[in-house]
Scaffold this active site. Sequence first.
Site: not given
Ligand code: SAJ
Length: 425
Positions: A220, A274
């Site tokens: 994870k 996360c």
């Molecule tokens: N973000 C960027 N650029 C990107 C992608 C995301 O700046 O290209 C930012 C988002 O705006 C946000 C942050 O990153 O602020 C995180 O967003 P996210 O959509 O990447 O992820 P989370 O935090 O919503 O969910 C993650 C996921 N983990 C992975 O993709 C490896 C999800 O599958 C997990 O279940 C979750 O963390 C968790 O609960 O751990």
Amino acid sequence: MLVSWYSTLFRNKGDIMNELINVVGLGYIGLPTALMMASKGLNVVGTDYDKKKIEMLQNGNLTFQENGLEELYRKAISNGITFSHEYKTADIYIVAVPTPFHKQNKKIVADYLVNAIKNVINRCKEETVIVIESTVSPGTIDFFIRPIIDGENTKQGKRIRLAHAPERIIPGRMIEELTQNNRIIGADDMETAKKIRDIYTCFCNGDIELTNIKTAEMSKVVENAYRDINIAYANELVKICKEAEIDVYELIRIANKHPRVNILNPGPGVGGHCISVDPWFLVGDYPGLANIILAARKINDSMPEYVLSRMSEIMETNHIDSINKIGLYGLTYKENVDDVRESPTLQLLDCMKKHLAKGIRVYDPYVHEDIVENQYHDFHEFIKGIQLLVIMVGHDEIKKRSDEIEHLLILDTRNIISGQEVFKL
Ligand code: SAJ
């Protein structure tokens, strides 16, 4: 003949349907999980220490917004899910409580988890299985949880089994991902792992990999660190391209035409409970070894400050003399969700406080309570009198309002506004 406890308890699927599952912690993970299980006919009671939350759920109200959650709730209610402030004597416990980290030493704070396990142990019976879904740093279960379980097993002669099934769902697509994502289940023995797999198979169509607890814990954290590193790469490119006077979005678009390159989107920072938290577990536990992980954290954490520097450049060149003439659009950590935990906007507001900069306006269509100063709840009131609009979150709502913001200077940190003269990161 030696009959295993597993085959005794689970001769067929009907047995699982008769078991009582107590989901402990009804937050962003626990609630959708409990509702999903109940909607598939499993016998579920959801528990949370927050009485207000339980009352809301008992009275027909959801505690947060998520696509498809309302429908799932209705189905779960009609299938008999109940909510209780008290822990119940159940056959299986699914624990999804928060696991924050110490701001200074970056180590996990396992207090909520430890309390939940102690409460479960006081009520559970022989052969109960406790499944921890909360994200934990590798070794947490051995260090904090196993001693409690072992002590109890010896004291009461009970046999309690442990498993770890780290949640993987993404806000905005939680329901879809609960059913479609592959899952990892870590347990001490195959029997326990298979028992949990049987339960998860009732709603999860993805592959379910069985492993040991420590590997499941690590999986994870490394998944989230992997994403953090990739986002940090995009954010580092933004800064390099600014210096090199290259359009980073054009650069990423064409670089991604390579069959093995997939650069993510730069942004104003990384929020959520996360990705901005879990990598710190590795940094805290393996100082000196977790180097790329630490660098990525620092880059992503530097982005709100970088946005601030872009704002001040734009203010200077456009003769904006007061912070009151700036509006921050978006308070949540990402688009189309209502979750504000560790959000880049909150990080940015913290930076501003350090610089004693007060008076900036803030608006988010998903955040109905006042959580920061100068927060507006009406979009037109919010934009009245501002000169610079900083888009921090790419909610669909702002994309639909492009006509209404045409007259403003815009700093679009999410690269969502096109066909208009806007500033980018
Ligand atoms: N973000 C960027 N650029 C990107 C992608 C995301 O700046 O290209 C930012 C988002 O705006 C946000 C942050 O990153 O602020 C995180 O967003 P996210 O959509 O990447 O992820 P989370 O935090 O919503 O969910 C993650 C996921 N983990 C992975 O993709 C490896 C999800 O599958 C997990 O279940 C979750 O963390 C968790 O609960 O751990």
